[in-house]
Design an enzyme around this catalytic site. Sequence first.
Site, short mmCIF file in Angstrom:
data_model
loop_
_atom_site.label_atom_id
_atom_site.label_comp_id
_atom_site.label_asym_id
_atom_site.label_seq_id
_atom_site.Cartn_x
_atom_site.Cartn_y
_atom_site.Cartn_z
N CYS A 1 0.77 -1.24 0.00
CA CYS A 1 0.00 0.00 0.00
C CYS A 1 0.81 1.29 0.00
O CYS A 1 2.02 1.32 0.02
CB CYS A 1 -0.97 0.03 1.18
SG CYS A 1 -1.77 -1.54 1.50
N ARG B 1 -4.56 0.40 -1.70
CA ARG B 1 -4.26 -0.89 -1.07
C ARG B 1 -3.70 -1.92 -2.04
O ARG B 1 -4.23 -2.14 -3.12
CB ARG B 1 -5.52 -1.47 -0.41
CG ARG B 1 -5.22 -2.75 0.37
CD ARG B 1 -6.46 -3.39 0.97
NE ARG B 1 -6.09 -4.53 1.81
CZ ARG B 1 -6.91 -5.49 2.20
NH1 ARG B 1 -8.19 -5.43 1.86
NH2 ARG B 1 -6.48 -6.49 2.95
N ILE C 1 -2.41 -7.99 0.98
CA ILE C 1 -1.42 -9.00 1.34
C ILE C 1 -1.95 -9.90 2.45
O ILE C 1 -1.89 -11.12 2.37
CB ILE C 1 -0.11 -8.33 1.81
CG1 ILE C 1 0.45 -7.40 0.73
CG2 ILE C 1 0.91 -9.39 2.21
CD1 ILE C 1 0.98 -8.07 -0.49
N ILE C 2 -2.44 -9.30 3.54
CA ILE C 2 -2.99 -10.04 4.68
C ILE C 2 -4.46 -9.65 4.86
O ILE C 2 -4.78 -8.46 4.87
CB ILE C 2 -2.20 -9.74 5.97
CG1 ILE C 2 -0.76 -10.25 5.83
CG2 ILE C 2 -2.86 -10.37 7.19
CD1 ILE C 2 0.14 -9.90 7.01
N ASN D 1 0.90 1.93 5.82
CA ASN D 1 1.66 1.25 4.77
C ASN D 1 2.71 0.37 5.42
O ASN D 1 3.52 0.85 6.20
CB ASN D 1 2.34 2.31 3.87
CG ASN D 1 3.34 1.69 2.90
OD1 ASN D 1 3.18 0.56 2.46
ND2 ASN D 1 4.37 2.45 2.58
N GLY D 2 2.68 -0.94 5.12
CA GLY D 2 3.70 -1.83 5.65
C GLY D 2 3.13 -3.13 6.18
O GLY D 2 2.03 -3.55 5.81
N GLU D 3 3.89 -3.76 7.04
CA GLU D 3 3.48 -5.02 7.67
C GLU D 3 3.95 -5.02 9.12
O GLU D 3 5.08 -4.63 9.42
CB GLU D 3 4.09 -6.23 6.95
CG GLU D 3 3.79 -6.34 5.47
CD GLU D 3 2.34 -6.67 5.15
OE1 GLU D 3 1.59 -7.01 6.07
OE2 GLU D 3 1.98 -6.58 3.97
N SER E 1 14.16 -10.36 0.37
CA SER E 1 15.45 -9.99 -0.20
C SER E 1 16.47 -9.82 0.92
O SER E 1 16.13 -9.84 2.11
CB SER E 1 15.29 -8.70 -1.00
OG SER E 1 16.45 -8.41 -1.76
N GLY E 2 17.74 -9.64 0.54
CA GLY E 2 18.83 -9.68 1.51
C GLY E 2 19.38 -8.34 1.96
O GLY E 2 20.44 -8.29 2.58
#
Length: 636
Positions: free
Chosen positions: A2, A49, A52-53, A75-77, A360-361
């Site tokens: 988002c 939006r 994702i969840i 915005n985020g998790e 990702s790393g």
Amino acid sequence: MCGFIGYVNGTNPLNHKEIIENMMNTIIHRGPDSGGIHADDQVTLGFRRLSIIDLTEGANQPLYNEAGDIVLIFNGEIYNFMTLRAELVDKGYQFKTHSDSEVLLHGYAEYGFELVHKLRGMFAFCIWDKKNDLQFIARDGFGIKPLYYTENTTDGTIIFGSEIKSFLPHPSFKKEFNNDALRPYLTFQYSAMDETFFKGVYKLPPGHFMVIKNRKITKIEKYWDKKFSASKGSLEETIANIRETVAASVKAHQISDVKVGSFLSGGIDSSYIAALLKPDKSFSVGFSDYEAMFNETNLAKDLSDILGIQNERKYVSAEECFKALPTIQWHMDEPQSNPSSVPLYFLSELARKDVTVVLSGEGADEIFGGYEWYKPSAKMQKYEKLPLGVRKTIAGLAGALPKNAYTNFLKKGAQTVEERFIGEAVVWDEKDAFNVLKPAYRKGPSVHDITKRIYAEVPGDDDVTKMQYLDLNLWLPGDILLKADKMSMAHSIELRVPFLDKEVMEMAKKIPTEHRVNEADTKYALRQAALEELPEEWAKRKKLGFPVPIRHWLREERYYNLVKEAFTAEYAKEFFDTEQLVTYLDAHYKGEHNYARYIWTVYVFLVWYNCFFIEDTKWTKLKGTRHNEMASHSDL
């Protein structure tokens, strides 16, 4: 997940729903699945939006509490949302969704500003608390998610959001170029100040929250720090702690109701994440015509085969990269000349065909000590045993001699780490940058003006730790994470970074310096930990970065002419001594010197400036379109 845009209403009578809709349309790439608006007499909020969840409509934002007097855009998790949810349920809160967003809503009602201390995740959010007439705005501790704000408006409007471009449609916003931003950019390759290339538009620093009360910014406060405090544990303990904590972080970061994949190069960082995640697919990018020189996709394919993962890869041509560059810079919001932004854009495009989330790393180098800059030189260590006064005298004599590896060594040996290290990226020599700029653009801060405030926070740390701390607070959020967010969201894909986890950082803070970097290797303990999951060839491979064949492209007549046209454009003369720019370009084209990074950094700035200040009407018309439509607007 988002993107959002919002503002505290100013004094001008405006159609706020129409305005916020236009602002939201500029960031539709961040959230193509749905949009929502809250508008009242004081505050206007817009949200896009990417689901994702909890994919249901009930989890759409803005999100309201039962009384309707607390409003959230986020915005985020939040990776520990299930734990926080259980705590809040025990306290009597009722949840109407299964989303992590609702935890923020009820968490604020219960804990107030202290909520930020409980969060494990990547986030930027705004909570509109109507009863207390305040907006509570916060950003995660690493700066994984961007957050900008400005008071540079004609009527007292305060605007905040995920991307600067979403500010542009607001009729009260004053779009002005920040003259001070260009000088440090040439050396750093990214926007290194809190104030952006748009005058009066600022980044909320990582690990900070902001309070707007009664239509005034009343507080900006730091709530989390990344200072190291090394313990004296054994190497075996360090390795065990890394294995346990990183594995737990990867497990937390794979929570999703949509498909999850992994970016994969040939290096240890992404390889370790992929080995722990074991997704169905990994994704890699190389360069056409330069497969032998700039290609890690074969390594990624080999590891994927070992892990039993399907590897998808793409080779990108110079033509594709130059054609996409205006679109890339439009998405970046500010000029960003890290060459790896280009392959990352195409890597995200490739992954989006199969997944919505990738791991990702990023962050392992800054946390665990992965850059060659950090590694002590045996020769320098011996030289530094001489008294500093003696070394300074020798450096003064060396300064009168022609530049070469020996005189550079002697001069470097007389410098403190604060004097010689400004961060992982160094492009233009500061003196060369000053000389190529027109006088009006020489007034920006020096690189040491920018770095000294960060170094001042860790005066007693060793040199390795000081360098890591500087990169964690400058290079990581300003370059690495910004391009990771903007390039992935350009294709409506969420990029997650398990190394940049609160619990991982708290563990890493205690790692002794010699377990991070020593004469044997960089990321020493991390490499040892990774041997449990990776073949030794991958765990111990030297860092390659994300090499891009720019120096070769700029020696092709087609791209030489393209850049020369930009260097000699009328608007370039406003900023630069363009004759000097062409001198650098010609010397590189003829193979007399490698000025590729000098040239690319200026060229990227000119492409960006053209997008936002010359042909801005063309780009603003793109609001509401998807990235594949935008790609055709690349005539620079």
